[in-house]
Design a protein around this motif. Sequence first.
Motif, PDB file in Angstrom:
ATOM      1  N   LEU A   1      62.160  86.587 116.824  1.00 30.83           N
ATOM      2  CA  LEU A   1      61.287  86.078 115.766  1.00 30.83           C
ATOM      3  C   LEU A   1      60.802  87.242 114.907  1.00 30.83           C
ATOM      4  O   LEU A   1      60.272  88.225 115.432  1.00 30.83           O
ATOM      5  N   ILE A   2      60.996  87.117 113.596  1.00 28.56           N
ATOM      6  CA  ILE A   2      60.525  88.139 112.659  1.00 28.56           C
ATOM      7  C   ILE A   2      59.579  87.456 111.673  1.00 28.56           C
ATOM      8  O   ILE A   2      59.999  86.947 110.625  1.00 28.56           O
ATOM      9  N   PRO A   3      58.281  87.396 111.984  1.00 27.92           N
ATOM     10  CA  PRO A   3      57.344  86.719 111.094  1.00 27.92           C
ATOM     11  C   PRO A   3      56.941  87.604 109.915  1.00 27.92           C
ATOM     12  O   PRO A   3      56.655  88.793 110.075  1.00 27.92           O
ATOM     13  N   VAL A   4      56.920  86.994 108.736  1.00 26.98           N
ATOM     14  CA  VAL A   4      56.359  87.629 107.543  1.00 26.98           C
ATOM     15  C   VAL A   4      55.593  86.516 106.830  1.00 26.98           C
ATOM     16  O   VAL A   4      56.144  85.792 106.006  1.00 26.98           O
ATOM     17  N   ALA A   5      54.328  86.343 107.185  1.00 29.25           N
ATOM     18  CA  ALA A   5      53.569  85.195 106.700  1.00 29.25           C
ATOM     19  C   ALA A   5      52.127  85.592 106.431  1.00 29.25           C
ATOM     20  O   ALA A   5      51.525  86.334 107.207  1.00 29.25           O
ATOM     21  N   VAL A   6      51.573  85.052 105.335  1.00 22.53           N
ATOM     22  CA  VAL A   6      50.208  85.376 104.913  1.00 22.53           C
ATOM     23  C   VAL A   6      49.479  84.085 104.582  1.00 22.53           C
ATOM     24  O   VAL A   6      49.911  83.325 103.703  1.00 22.53           O
TER      25      VAL A   6
END
Length: 230
Positions: A132-137
Amino acid sequence: MGCVFGAVLAWGVHVLQWSSPPLHGVTPDSLPQGAKLDSFGRLLDWPAKPVVECPGASPTRWVLLTLGQSNAANHASRRTAAIGGRAVYNYANGRCYEAASPLLGATGTGGEPWSALGHQLVDRGHASSVVLIPVAVAGSAIAMWAPGGVLHPMLLAELAALPGQLRPTHVLWVQGEADFALGTSADAYRAGFFRLLKSLRDAGVAAPVYAAVSTRCVVQAPWSAANPVA
């Protein structure tokens, strides 16, 4: 109550549903000792996150790049714990960690759907391992992610830093509540999304992109399922 989202992720897994609060200020003062944030409020470190060896390349290894706002981040009410031997990983800061809420790479300190999704994918034989590579704001609008937006350079930097053996196999986009609240038109949302998509392709991300219909937030009223962003 917060934002509600449900989607079928097209791999025979169950419908995922969760609730999450809208953007709230997670500050360094509110974090446990050892936790760190970047300038966007994304978690860089969290106490007792064990570093593990990243899984080797395999045709059955899934690498999920998870993008978007709070429903894609750590803003759900229930955390998912790590399950030893389940081969589900959180990649961040150039290292792999056992996947557990909250995930590094996203805002918030609560729960998220991706660790549970990874467990389902492995349990049901869809994948031998999941990264899992999260990039969330939280609270972010489409214009912030598209080229010219404040989050776009951060996204490109994250992609450029990925090692070749961890190129995404799937991209999961969960965002839209902020644009419903802003009254973004269908044309403007579509244009912003396809500009974002082109930038992903230009950055070498060839993976299919799955876009969730995510526009509902309980604090937003009135709301209708038939809205321009959806």
